[in-house]
Design a protein around this motif. Structure first.
Motif: not given
Length: 335
Positions: A169-175, A191-193, A222-226, A240-245
């Motif tokens: 989910i964190d990779s999806v969020i970064r993307y 957008l996640l939903y 929930r985790e994303t909200y916090y 500061k987001l990693e733009k790769d991988n």
């Protein structure tokens, strides 16, 4: 040029004044600024902007020139980022990509603009080191041994620095954050939903394991909200987001790109209203009052059933067809 023009506001022919005006606009995804010359009515109680054909034509020429320059600079910056990131020269890069050396030099110098296919390739390898690595391995015979080893070492170093235990989910969020401008915590949740829901019906599986809950303002992870609540109603900082991988397949990226294109154009509040009109959220909320707290999970079965019905009803053959559904939702959304 005669300094007279008709002021529609004053309904009179006036001797106009001119002023320089900085205009920022966007064409085909490229933002640029140019200095236009505008005519103003001199009457103290008016100052209406006037149409003057000569000035209009001159401003069009300025806009075209500024766009061409910005477009050239965009491509030049893109090529510079790629060659620096992967420690490879422009001509060796062209060889790896199967292009002629003169082609990439023309792109770099602004003598020619890349066709859509070539521009897409440049953008994709800039963002995806794994894709570049695969291209490098396929084209290594076109390079000198030294050039190949230097670039391969740069790719390896990039991968060492990347996070190793990131949740899907964190990779999806970064993307999503990197692909969509001005994302707030509220719009990110929606957008996640939609990404989760439509990936299931188009690609046969949910993007990530996390469940969303039927909160007052729509589906929430929930985790994303916090993690992002400190931003409140403000745009999430992506510097500061990693733009790769990204741990995403080509099909998943295509799906996310379409979600960004057809849902990311709406505000968080509009997306909230969209999800309120859909069965998964409303059914899970049951008879709760509009402002009543609830942390009930929206079941994945309910999400899958509803969005399969959407897919059939709107005849959604591939993710690009999401436009029809998003537009219909928007039309039904109260202002």
């Amino acid at each position: 040029m005669h300094n007279t023009a008709l002021c529609e506001q004053c309904r009179d022919l006036v001797v106009f004044e001119t002023a320089e005006q900085k205009i920022t606009t966007e064409i085909k995804g490229i933002k640029f600024t140019y200095l236009a010359t505008v005519a103003k009515c001199p009457n103290s109680d008016c100052h209406e902007e006037l149409y003057v054909a000569e000035l209009h034509d001159a401003n069009i020429d300025k806009m075209k020139a500024a766009y061409t320059l910005a477009r050239t600079e965009t491509v030049k910056k893109l090529i510079d980022e790629i060659t620096e990131k992967y420690n490879i020269g422009k001509k060796p890069l062209a060889k790896v990509l199967g292009w002629s050396e003169t082609t990439i030099i023309r792109y770099y110098n602004g003598e020619q603009y890349p066709v859509k296919e070539y521009l897409s390739m440049l953008n994709s390898i800039k963002d995806d080191s794994r894709k570049y690595r695969d291209i490098l391995e396929k084209g290594k015979n076109q390079l000198t041994d030294v050039a190949y080893r230097k670039s391969k070492a740069a790719v390896k170093e990039l991968r060492i620095e990347l996070p190793k235990s990131e949740k899907k989910i964190d990779s999806v969020i970064r993307y999503l954050l990197l692909k969509c401008e001005d994302v707030t915590p509220l719009s990110l949740q929606k957008l996640l939903y939609y990404s989760q829901s439509f990936n299931k019906v188009f690609n046969g599986k949910f993007l990530f394991k996390d469940d969303c809950e039927a909160w007052v303002h729509g589906p929430v992870y929930r985790e994303t909200y916090y993690k992002y609540r400190e931003y409140g109603h403000n745009v999430i900082d992506t510097v500061k987001l990693e733009k790769d991988n990204f741990s995403l397949s080509a099909e998943e990226r295509e799906l996310l790109d379409c979600v960004v294109k057809y849902f990311g154009c709406y505000s968080g509040k509009t997306l909230e209203q969209m999800t309120h009109s859909e069965r998964p959220w409303s059914t899970t909320r049951k008879n709760l009052k509009p402002d009543e707290y609830s942390y009930d999970k929206i079941s994945k079965d309910l999400i899958e059933t509803y969005f399969r019905e959407v897919k059939e009803k709107y005849n959604l053959i591939n993710p690009n067809d999401l436009k029809s559904y998003s537009m219909d939702l928007f039309k039904k959304t109260p202002c």
